[in-house]
Design a protein around this motif. Structure first.
Motif, PDB file in Angstrom:
ATOM      1  N   SER A  13       0.825  -1.214   0.000  1.00 36.21           N
ATOM      2  CA  SER A  13       0.000   0.000   0.000  1.00 36.21           C
ATOM      3  C   SER A  13       0.854   1.257   0.000  1.00 36.21           C
ATOM      4  O   SER A  13       1.995   1.267   0.462  1.00 36.21           O
ATOM      5  N   ASN A  39       1.750   0.548   5.250  1.00 43.37           N
ATOM      6  CA  ASN A  39       2.555  -0.504   4.614  1.00 43.37           C
ATOM      7  C   ASN A  39       1.869  -1.867   4.681  1.00 43.37           C
ATOM      8  O   ASN A  39       2.389  -2.836   5.230  1.00 43.37           O
ATOM      9  N   TRP A  78      -3.251  -1.929  -4.879  1.00 46.03           N
ATOM     10  CA  TRP A  78      -3.724  -0.841  -4.039  1.00 46.03           C
ATOM     11  C   TRP A  78      -3.916   0.423  -4.868  1.00 46.03           C
ATOM     12  O   TRP A  78      -3.180   0.678  -5.822  1.00 46.03           O
ATOM     13  N   ASP A  89      -4.480   3.068   2.010  1.00 45.31           N
ATOM     14  CA  ASP A  89      -4.358   1.816   2.756  1.00 45.31           C
ATOM     15  C   ASP A  89      -5.703   1.102   2.845  1.00 45.31           C
ATOM     16  O   ASP A  89      -5.823   0.105   3.554  1.00 45.31           O
TER      17      ASP A  89
END
Length: 903
Positions: A491, A496, A548, A553
């Motif tokens: 992401s 992360n 992503w 996120d």
């Protein structure tokens, strides 16, 4: 001894055979002006213009790609070779020079066509940047290959052309067939063998045509060209039979071989003949019978997308694997459309840059070892940028912003199977800075091919293609208990998170609490590799190509694959709620990348330009300079916007409407001006718009050339140029922008005494529009002026465009014909600018038909050709209402809008 046929290196100069000219065929109509002037060797003129041929068949026993029967008509004539191209003509080493040239690929054939075009002084129909040959000299690829059918040049015939020529004397029983010999090619014939001047169409060698194979449709098609592909890896069409076929099994509708036929296919029984001539208006179809440009369907609009993801400025790019091109969609646009990027190379794994201005892609595929190239293609104003990274091999490019603010691309040297440790670590992850349309110097990051993404601080990198591998603080790890994983994506937000697909393994089953099949669920792991979320694909589908969304996120895009393996949809998915928004539907949609703008709008505005919509140079009036602050101030409040000329500017008072409305009408403003303001400013800035009210001023429809009324409103005002150069601020503006705009407008205040805060220009009551035609009327132009139907059509086209934009945004349009002085009934003129009343009546009837056929357009005729009830002290002059008349009209408009609201 078995005969063998092979092609020599095509770098050798082609030798053209000198044969006698032949007669034209079919009918005795007058010759085509250009083609009839040519005397081309071994070519015959086919009088196809106005004729038709049936491709395919309705025979249910025929292969599916040969059904249904499809009628193809021709709007042009063409030339075709009287025989197949021979070994001698191509300078091939064969057992006999006069045998057909076989064992040639499609690319071999087009290279020969180009050679002959150049040799005879014509332009070429085919272009490419590089030819790729195999060990035997056959051309197996042409990089950036493109075919221009509008060139008068030698080329392969289309399937329709070939079939029409063959239908003139279809005789498969005359094909040379000898079942006792594996190879039994007959020498190419001359025109004397066939009474029509064309031979061997039903036998000898099967023949290449120019089309990519695409299913037929059961409706007529003009100038059919097959499917419009470019990558050279898709299925192509072969026509006719060969010596190896039983004549009883050779059909005109046949279009292939026993095996799949691609551009690099070759066989000892496949050759070709040439055609010549331009195809002025070629029609291509996709798998759904639509043109390639309309082959994929957008399933959402910008407002829905913005609401779903919570961010503006959304762009999408994906690979259309049906035709091998990338497709770019800018959802910011008032009319989002799919722009096909024909790049001339195989383009996989595209990704949009952080600033939304470029696409990086590669020529390799995840899970497939081998060399790959990385390219960057510019978008929109940077469309001319197309650069290749100078690296031995580079695959799966991913953008990132470095700590110092530089933009870079991370890539790997190989994207193949990562299961073997030694092989995985023998390859590397690199990055290269990219600025001003150019690559910098590549620099190695670390061993291992981490093409799933690298965190900004380099402390986490992930990858898939068999094993879910991670590099955590410099140490290599294997996540997901060593089970198979792919489509890995890190992401771009702050968390992360790792998104991936699996193969229905044990770890996934235990986390989900239920069994599932390969790719049925998208899984999310945190920065330590721990599973934290899972989303199921819709029933009947599985996921593929999960990625992503940029700067997120929470959201990812993916393709949905049906049970037969067709990648039919691209969806935007909330990784935590599982909610999905379909974006695009098509045949084979791969590798989506969705970009959103996540940075705050710069508040450091250019105060020399911002809001300065006033100028003395080129502006006919200054109305629009005073309306722009109204637009910016109420861009998030307005439910109704009024656009048009001075009639609607004076005639609609927003305060009398039950809906929050603004009046942005200006002078002069015909339909071109209305469409421009709606598309550029209103549809992109007014976020809660429900109704667009536009003035229908027929007497202006002949007044201006397209764009003239727009220029008369804008002149050379810096504020408008500032907006244009920043794409009309589709990403949004802040309070500083709005306040500055209002400040500038106040400094150049005009019309302050009559303009209210929502844009209404109030007029005082001066003129008495009495009953029975009493009153005043001014005709500036003689009503017998020449009716310019071309300008009418231009204005209708603008209206049609307005309705299409409005439909995309869920907006209803009210076409308002405002009342004029009833005294015009005593003249021959509709209004002040002189349109004949009879012409105006025709235009009104046409508008009524548009309204009857449209779901989002309503016509409100308050003039009724002068037979209205706006009588007495309701006007300021001969064609403008005063405040009394405006109140009466606006309240009627309000009743209409309330009715529409309840529908």
């Amino acid at each position: 001894m078995k005969k063998t046929y092979y092609i020599a290196l095509l770098l050798v100069e082609f030798v053209l055979c000198a044969c006698s000219n032949s007669e034209s065929v079919h009918d005795t109509r007058p010759p085509v002006e250009y083609l009839d002037t040519l005397s081309l060797k071994d070519m015959v003129l086919i009088r196809s213009k106005g004729q038709s041929v049936t491709l395919g068949t309705d025979d249910e026993s025929a292969p599916v790609n040969e059904r249904p029967a499809m009628k193809v008509s021709f709007d042009y004539d063409f030339l075709i070779g009287i025989h197949e191209v021979s070994c001698e003509e191509m300078n091939l080493v064969c057992d006999a020079a006069d045998l057909p040239a076989t064992n040639v690929t499609f690319f071999d054939a087009v290279l020969f066509a180009n050679k002959r075009s150049l040799a005879e002084g014509f332009d070429t129909a085919y272009s490419y940047t590089k030819a790729i040959f195999d060990a035997t000299g056959s051309c197996i690829g042409l990089e950036r290959f493109n075919f221009n059918p509008k060139k008068n040049a030698y080329r392969l015939p289309t399937e329709a052309e070939w079939a029409y020529a063959a239908s003139l004397d279809w005789a498969p029983e005359q094909s040379w067939n000898n079942v006792n010999s594996e190879y039994n090619l007959h020498p190419v014939c001359t025109a004397k063998i066939d009474t029509n001047g064309i031979c061997d169409l039903a036998g000898n060698a099967m023949e290449w045509v120019g089309d990519f194979l695409v299913p037929f449709v059961n409706s007529p098609v003009n100038d059919f060209m097959g499917g419009k592909n470019s990558a050279g890896m898709e299925e192509r069409v072969l026509k006719g039979g060969s010596y190896r076929n039983d004549p009883a099994l050779i059909h005109l509708h046949s279009r292939g071989d026993v095996y799949m036929v691609t551009s690099s296919t070759k066989a000892p029984y496949v050759g070709f003949r040439l055609a010549f001539g331009a195809i002025p208006a070629p029609i291509y179809l996709d798998a759904n019978g639509r043109s390639v440009e309309g082959g994929n369907t957008l399933l959402t609009i910008e407002n829905e997308l913005r609401t779903f993801v919570g961010k503006p400025l959304t762009k999408l790019v994906f690979r259309d694997d049906f035709n091998g091109n990338l497709v770019y969609v800018d959802f910011r646009a008032a009319k989002p459309s799919m722009q096909e990027l024909d790049l001339g190379v195989s383009a996989y794994h595209p990704e949009i840059s952080p600033n939304g201005k470029y696409i990086a892609f590669c020529t390799g595929l995840e899970g497939v070892s081998g060399e790959s190239d990385v390219y960057v293609k510019g978008l929109d104003e940077n469309a001319d940028v197309f650069v290749k990274l100078s690296a031995k091999s580079a695959a799966i490019p991913r953008w990132r912003i470095l700590e110092n603010g530089d933009t870079a691309i991370v890539y790997v040297t190989d994207a193949g199977n990562n299961k073997d440790d030694a092989n995985f670590l023998s390859q590397e992850t690199w990055q290269v800075r990219f600025s001003n349309g150019k690559f910098g110097e590549p620099e190695k990051l670390f061993e291992g091919t981490y093409h799933g993404g690298v965190a900004d601080d380099n402390n986490l990198a992930v990858t898939g293609a068999r094993l879910l591998r991670a590099r955590v603080h410099g140490k290599n790890e294997i996540w997901y208990n060593g089970e198979q994983a792919c489509n890995v994506s890190l992401s771009r937000g702050d968390a992360n998170l790792t998104l991936f697909l699996d193969f229905g393994g044990k770890t996934g089953h235990e986390f989900v609490g239920a069994s599932y099949v390969t790719h049925e669920r998208a899984l999310v792991a945190d920065s330590t590799g721990k599973l934290i979320a899972s989303v199921a694909a819709p029933e009947g589908y599985t996921f593929d190509h999960t990625e992503w969304v940029s700067f997120s996120d929470s959201f990812f895009v993916a393709t949905l694959t049906n049970a037969k393996g067709s990648h039919q949809k691209i969806v935007l998915t909330n990784a935590y709620t599982g909610e999905m928004l379909p974006l695009v539907e098509g045949e084979e949609l791969w590798h989506p990348s969705l970009w959103t703008h996540d940075r705050k709008v710069d508040t450091q505005w250019d105060n020399d330009s911002l809001g300065l919509y006033y100028t003395e140079n080129g502006q006919a009036t200054h109305y629009l300079s005073q309306k722009m602050p109204v637009l910016w101030k109420y861009r998030d409040s307005a439910e109704v916007v009024c656009l048009g000329n001075s009639h609607i500017q004076a005639g609609v008072a927003p305060a009398y409407l039950s809906f929050f409305a603004i009046n942005i009408a200006t002078v002069p403003c015909d339909m071109h001006c209305i469409e421009y303001l709606y598309e550029t400013y209103i549809s992109t800035q007014v976020s809660h718009l429900k109704y667009l009210v536009i003035g229908i001023d027929f007497d202006l429809w002949n007044e201006f050339e397209p764009g003239e009324s727009i220029q008369l409103n804008m002149g050379d005002a810096p504020g408008f140029q500032y907006d244009i150069h920043h794409d009309y601020w589709r990403e949004g503006v802040d309070n500083a922008f709005v306040e500055r705009t209002i400040e500038i407008a106040s400094a150049y205040e005009v019309y302050a005494s009559i303009r209210d805060e929502r844009g209404w220009m109030m007029q005082t009551c001066i003129e008495d529009w009495g009953s029975e035609g009493r009153g005043f009327a001014e005709v500036l132009v003689d009503s017998t002026w020449k009716d310019d139907s071309h300008r009418y059509e231009q204005n209708y086209a603008q209206l049609d465009n307005i309705l299409k934009i409005a439909e995309l945004h869920g907006v209803k349009v009210v076409g308002l014909i405002l009342p004029l002085s009833p005294y015009y009934r005593n003249t021959g003129s509709y209004g002040r600018h002189g349109m004949r009343r009879s012409v105006a009546e025709q235009l009104i009837e046409r508008l009524k038909k548009v309204a009857a056929e449209s779901e989002n357009f309503v016509l409100m005729d308050e003039n009724k050709m002068g037979n209205h009830d706006y009588l007495g002290d309701v006007a300021n002059d001969y064609d403008h209402l005063c405040d009394v008349g405006a109140k009466k009209l606006t309240l009627r408009l309000d009743s209409l809008l309330k009715t529409l609201e309840n529908q």
